[in-house]
Design an enzyme around this catalytic site. Structure first.
Site, mmCIF file in Angstrom:
data_model
loop_
_atom_site.group_PDB
_atom_site.id
_atom_site.type_symbol
_atom_site.label_atom_id
_atom_site.label_comp_id
_atom_site.label_asym_id
_atom_site.label_seq_id
_atom_site.Cartn_x
_atom_site.Cartn_y
_atom_site.Cartn_z
ATOM 1 N N GLU A 33 7.435 1.562 4.903
ATOM 2 C CA GLU A 33 6.371 0.997 4.056
ATOM 3 C C GLU A 33 5.348 0.222 4.902
ATOM 4 O OE1 GLU A 33 7.975 -1.136 0.647
ATOM 5 O OE2 GLU A 33 9.574 0.340 0.368
ATOM 6 N N ASP A 89 2.489 -1.651 6.590
ATOM 7 C CA ASP A 89 1.114 -2.151 6.463
ATOM 8 C C ASP A 89 1.047 -3.489 7.190
ATOM 9 O OD1 ASP A 89 2.372 -3.771 4.439
ATOM 10 O OD2 ASP A 89 1.468 -2.624 2.813
ATOM 11 N N GLU A 114 16.583 -3.202 -1.024
ATOM 12 C CA GLU A 114 16.432 -4.662 -1.050
ATOM 13 C C GLU A 114 17.629 -5.389 -1.664
ATOM 14 O OE1 GLU A 114 12.630 -5.188 -3.012
ATOM 15 O OE2 GLU A 114 11.561 -4.146 -1.418
ATOM 16 N N ASN A 127 17.216 0.656 2.362
ATOM 17 C CA ASN A 127 15.832 0.269 2.656
ATOM 18 C C ASN A 127 15.627 -1.216 2.345
ATOM 19 O OD1 ASN A 127 13.079 1.342 3.231
ATOM 20 N ND2 ASN A 127 12.620 0.728 1.130
ATOM 21 N N HIS A 183 6.409 -4.436 6.278
ATOM 22 C CA HIS A 183 5.241 -5.114 5.693
ATOM 23 C C HIS A 183 4.950 -6.330 6.568
ATOM 24 C CE1 HIS A 183 5.109 -2.690 2.091
ATOM 25 N NE2 HIS A 183 6.394 -2.935 1.851
HETATM 26 O O1 G3I Z 1 1.685 1.200 -14.693
HETATM 27 C C1 G3I Z 1 1.524 -0.086 -15.303
HETATM 28 C C2 G3I Z 1 0.358 -0.066 -16.236
HETATM 29 O O2 G3I Z 1 0.624 0.822 -17.284
HETATM 30 C C3 G3I Z 1 0.117 -1.486 -16.729
HETATM 31 O O3 G3I Z 1 -1.006 -1.522 -17.532
HETATM 32 C C4 G3I Z 1 -0.051 -2.456 -15.576
HETATM 33 C C5 G3I Z 1 -0.213 -3.907 -16.052
HETATM 34 O O4 G3I Z 1 0.392 -4.810 -15.169
HETATM 35 O O5 G3I Z 1 1.091 -2.392 -14.768
HETATM 36 C C6 G3I Z 1 1.295 -1.104 -14.212
HETATM 37 O O6 G3I Z 1 2.461 -1.146 -13.443
HETATM 38 C C7 G3I Z 1 2.356 -1.786 -12.190
HETATM 39 C C8 G3I Z 1 2.768 -0.777 -11.128
HETATM 40 O O7 G3I Z 1 2.806 -1.417 -9.866
HETATM 41 C C9 G3I Z 1 1.824 0.394 -11.039
HETATM 42 O O8 G3I Z 1 0.556 -0.008 -10.644
HETATM 43 C C10 G3I Z 1 3.281 -2.992 -12.178
HETATM 44 O O9 G3I Z 1 2.812 -3.976 -13.048
HETATM 45 C C11 G3I Z 1 3.389 -3.560 -10.775
HETATM 46 O O10 G3I Z 1 4.395 -4.550 -10.759
HETATM 47 C C12 G3I Z 1 3.765 -2.471 -9.822
HETATM 48 O O11 G3I Z 1 3.795 -3.016 -8.508
HETATM 49 C C13 G3I Z 1 4.522 -2.266 -7.562
HETATM 50 C C14 G3I Z 1 5.597 -3.144 -6.950
HETATM 51 O O12 G3I Z 1 6.300 -2.409 -5.963
HETATM 52 C C15 G3I Z 1 6.603 -3.647 -7.986
HETATM 53 O O13 G3I Z 1 7.544 -4.450 -7.374
HETATM 54 C C16 G3I Z 1 3.566 -1.792 -6.476
HETATM 55 O O14 G3I Z 1 2.637 -0.855 -7.017
HETATM 56 C C17 G3I Z 1 4.348 -1.136 -5.346
HETATM 57 O O15 G3I Z 1 3.491 -0.901 -4.252
HETATM 58 C C18 G3I Z 1 5.466 -2.063 -4.881
HETATM 59 O O16 G3I Z 1 6.210 -1.397 -3.887
HETATM 60 C C19 G3I Z 1 7.283 -2.146 -3.298
HETATM 61 C C20 G3I Z 1 8.364 -1.151 -2.942
HETATM 62 O O17 G3I Z 1 8.737 -0.408 -4.083
HETATM 63 C C21 G3I Z 1 9.570 -1.850 -2.331
HETATM 64 N N1 G3I Z 1 9.176 -2.668 -1.214
HETATM 65 C C22 G3I Z 1 8.086 -3.596 -1.433
HETATM 66 C C23 G3I Z 1 6.872 -2.867 -1.999
HETATM 67 C C24 G3I Z 1 5.690 -3.799 -2.168
HETATM 68 O O18 G3I Z 1 5.972 -4.781 -3.125
#
Ligand code: G3I
Length: 325
Positions: free
Chosen positions: A244, A246, A128, A176, A212
């Site tokens: 990715e 969906d 990105e 990516n 997406h």
């Molecule tokens: O693990 C912590 C946890 O300990 C904490 O209590 C909680 C509170 O907010 O956060 C948890 O972390 C979260 C993590 O996902 C795991 O669930 C983060 O806040 C959250 O921001 C994070 O989101 C991820 C996101 O990327 C971040 O930008 C999504 O799961 C993940 O699916 C998403 O994936 C991205 C790709 O990497 C790149 N392309 C877009 C895609 C969708 O946004």
């Protein structure tokens, strides 16, 4: 043997992947579907800088090692996501100088790739890097303050790929990004960037289209030019992956799941037609998806519902992989 997405994909020598949050492996039903239906998995978060490198001298490899053990026992490959990204970095890298950040990113790439060498053979090296205005995205690695290559166009990206190639010369290295499926100023810029980097000999093996999509006009519009867009990236010699996938919607109305199935079918058929080597879903069930956390009233994007029941989308993907019309 029961026909699955995996068995149908395997017949075509195609990788069918799924992003995985490691703790979900504790759920036997989740693990059963993941093992049966996919031949590749990718940690959804655990290889990002913050999760894998939370402190200066501390790496947290255990979650990814757990995914690798799962993959090995299910005869699956593991794909790496991601090394240089503006998001999900660790707090300890804030306030560092460009010289320090240069060393930090280099050490990070070498340490992570060496650790998983031979086990992770494909990496999203840079994720990105182009923003929604089709400009190079400002980030800690580029110019805030950057690794010493601020405002030198794509140089920090080139540097990331060169380090990654040096760290593991056998790995296939990908750029990516999202919202680059249709022909647009963002995909134009991405194309120009990769063309230039390749002409300079930067070791980029392929491009990941995240895919997406939003059901409806967003999807329909993307599909008008998606094929010709893929073809121009292919003409650069790049391998193409859908990394990715969906297809989200707001609260489902009658007919929406059938329309979603049709959209999945078109996506898979296009992938097959264009020789895409990986079709990867960003999770498999509506029970666990990033979407409701990011887009409040949206979701329902995946082929299994929140009870792990197959939706019309599942059957459409399977039929497309089997070549049924
Ligand atoms: O693990 C912590 C946890 O300990 C904490 O209590 C909680 C509170 O907010 O956060 C948890 O972390 C979260 C993590 O996902 C795991 O669930 C983060 O806040 C959250 O921001 C994070 O989101 C991820 C996101 O990327 C971040 O930008 C999504 O799961 C993940 O699916 C998403 O994936 C991205 C790709 O990497 C790149 N392309 C877009 C895609 C969708 O946004």
């Amino acid at each position: 043997m029961e026909t699955t997405l995996r068995s149908a994909a395997q017949k075509r020598n195609l990788k069918i992947g799924c992003a995985v949050a490691t703790h979900l492996l504790d759920d036997p039903e989740y693990a059963r579907i993941l093992g049966a239906e996919f031949n590749l998995i990718e940690p959804e978060n655990d290889l990002k800088f913050g999760p894998v490198h939370p402190e200066k001298d501390q790496y947290n490899f255990a979650p990814v090692e757990r995914q690798i053990a799962f993959a090995q026992s299910h005869n699956q490959e593991v794909r790496g996501h991601t090394l240089t990204w503006h998001n999900q970095n660790a707090p300890w890298i804030e306030g560092k100088s460009p010289d320090e950040l240069n060393q930090i990113l280099k050490d990070h790439i070498f340490t992570v790739m060496h650790h998983f060498k031979g086990q992770i053979k494909e990496w999203d090296v840079v994720n990105e890097a182009i923003n929604d205005e089709a400009q190079i995205r400002k980030s800690i690695w580029y110019n805030e303050p950057g690794i010493g290559l601020a405002d030198q166009n794509y140089e920090y990206i080139a540097q990331s790929f060169r380090w990654a190639h040096e760290a593991d010369p056998d790995a296939k290295l990908f750029y990516n990004d999202y919202n680059i499926e249709k022909i647009s100023s963002k995909s134009d810029r991405t194309y120009e960037m990769l063309k230039q980097l390749l002409s300079e000999g930067v070791p980029i093996y392929g491009i990941g289209f995240q895919c997406h999509f939003v059901l409806g006009s967003d999807f329909d519009e993307a599909f008008e030019t998606f094929q010709s867009n893929i073809q121009r990236f292919k003409s650069l010699g790049l391998e193409i992956q859908f990394t990715e996938l969906d297809i989200r919607m707001t609260e489902p109305q009658p007919g929406d799941f059938e329309r979603q199935a049709e959209a999945y079918k078109k996506t898979i058929e296009l992938a097959l037609e264009e020789g895409v080597t990986l079709i990867q879903l960003w999770g498999f069930s509506d029970r666990h998806s990033w979407i409701p956390y990011t887009f409040k009233s949206e979701g329902w994007a995946l082929p299994w519902d929140e009870n792990f029941k197959m939706k019309p989308a599942y059957h459409a993907i399977l039929a497309a992989l089997q070549g049924d019309n």
